[in-house]
Design an enzyme around this catalytic site. Structure first.
Site, PDB file in Angstrom:
ATOM      1  N   HIS A 224      47.324 -61.404  31.186  1.00  0.00           N
ATOM      2  CA  HIS A 224      46.455 -61.786  31.630  1.00  0.00           C
ATOM      3  C   HIS A 224      45.531 -62.550  31.369  1.00  0.00           C
ATOM      4  CE1 HIS A 224      43.469 -59.775  28.721  1.00  0.00           C
ATOM      5  NE2 HIS A 224      44.519 -59.079  28.872  1.00  0.00           N
ATOM      6  N   ASP A 225      44.866 -63.837  31.385  1.00  0.00           N
ATOM      7  CA  ASP A 225      44.568 -65.374  31.563  1.00  0.00           C
ATOM      8  C   ASP A 225      45.395 -65.897  30.766  1.00  0.00           C
ATOM      9  OD1 ASP A 225      41.583 -64.243  32.190  1.00  0.00           O
ATOM     10  OD2 ASP A 225      42.180 -62.332  31.009  1.00  0.00           O
TER      11      ASP A 225
ATOM     12  N   GLY B 171      47.512 -61.267  26.686  1.00  0.00           N
ATOM     13  CA  GLY B 171      46.541 -62.019  26.925  1.00  0.00           C
ATOM     14  C   GLY B 171      45.675 -62.643  26.127  1.00  0.00           C
TER      15      GLY B 171
END
Length: 256
Positions: A121-122, A139
């Site tokens: 994520h991200d 992440g």
């Protein structure tokens, strides 16, 4: 017209452009957009909100746009954005962003992502990168253009990989890797410049000579990182200036 196998499942809210191929038993979820000329193999799952550009190839058993693997995630609206001309091979997993991490995972253009890679994520990925098999990002990792990650390389959360850097097979990265630098080892350390990569991408002899001197200042002069970055900031060569800017902006510190 798109070519969609009769066993594929496409949510009514998904947008599939002309010329897109969707293979057998693939699932295209709600709020997914796939650009013209893209090819989705069999048994692929794409969840949204996800925007995929044109001329991408996504091979069987990939999971693209699934919820982030983050215990803080509570179902908030987050996104995955993928550019054009990317190749995503078997069993690759790419997660959407998180609400408190910027809200988006973004991948640029013309990236080659081999089997079993994970992009968490991200993460923010540039263009023209290569992820060899089983390379994994935690992440919030940032990967600049023209970076190569060797097989089974691992990158800790919030780290940055500078443009034209190179991770060797099995490198474990827990700090930022400056542009143009090769990194190797279970706790990755610098192993010189990515000279072959620089030559392949058209860096001149003068530019490479300037970068070699910059590497000496950063890693072999005995200066502290802050002192080395300050000295490099006075150099006029754009590549060296980019290196100095990257080092000075580092929050996790650079590999040394």
């Amino acid at each position: 017209m798109s070519e969609v196998h009769p066993t594929a499942v496409i949510d009514p809210s998904a947008t599939v452009a002309d010329g897109v191929h969707v293979g057998a038993y693939s699932i295209i979820g709600a709020e997914v957009s796939i650009g013209a000329g893209s090819w989705v193999g069999p048994h692929v799952v794409i969840q949204g909100p996800t925007r995929i550009g044109a001329d991408n190839r996504i091979f069987q058993f990939a999971s693209v746009g699934e919820q982030p693997q983050d215990k803080k995630f509570r179902g908030e609206l987050t996104y995955l954005e993928i550019g054009d001309g990317n190749t995503i091979r078997e069993f690759v997993t790419i997660n959407r962003g998180t609400g408190d991490g910027g809200g988006v995972t973004r991948i640029g253009d013309d990236n080659w992502i081999m089997a079993y890679c994970h992009i968490a994520h991200d993460c923010l990925i540039g263009s023209h990168t290569v992820f060899a098999n089983n390379a994994s990002l935690a992440g919030h990792v940032e990967v600049a253009d023209h970076v190569i990650l060797g097989g089974f390389s691992l990158v800790h959360q919030f780290c940055r990989l500078g443009a034209y850097s190179f991770l060797a097979f099995g490198a474990h990265v827990d700090r930022d890797v400056p542009p143009y630098v090769m990194a190797a080892g279970q706790r990755a350390t610098p192993r010189g410049l990515n000279l072959e990569g620089l030559r392949r991408h058209g860096f001149s002899r003068h530019e490479i000579r300037e970068l070699k001197e910059a590497y000496r200042v950063l890693y072999r002069s005995g200066l502290r990182v802050e002192e080395a970055a300050a000295e490099l900031a006075d150099r006029t060569d754009p590549a060296v200036a980019a290196l100095a800017t990257f080092v000075r902006a580092s929050h996790r510190g650079i590999i040394r």
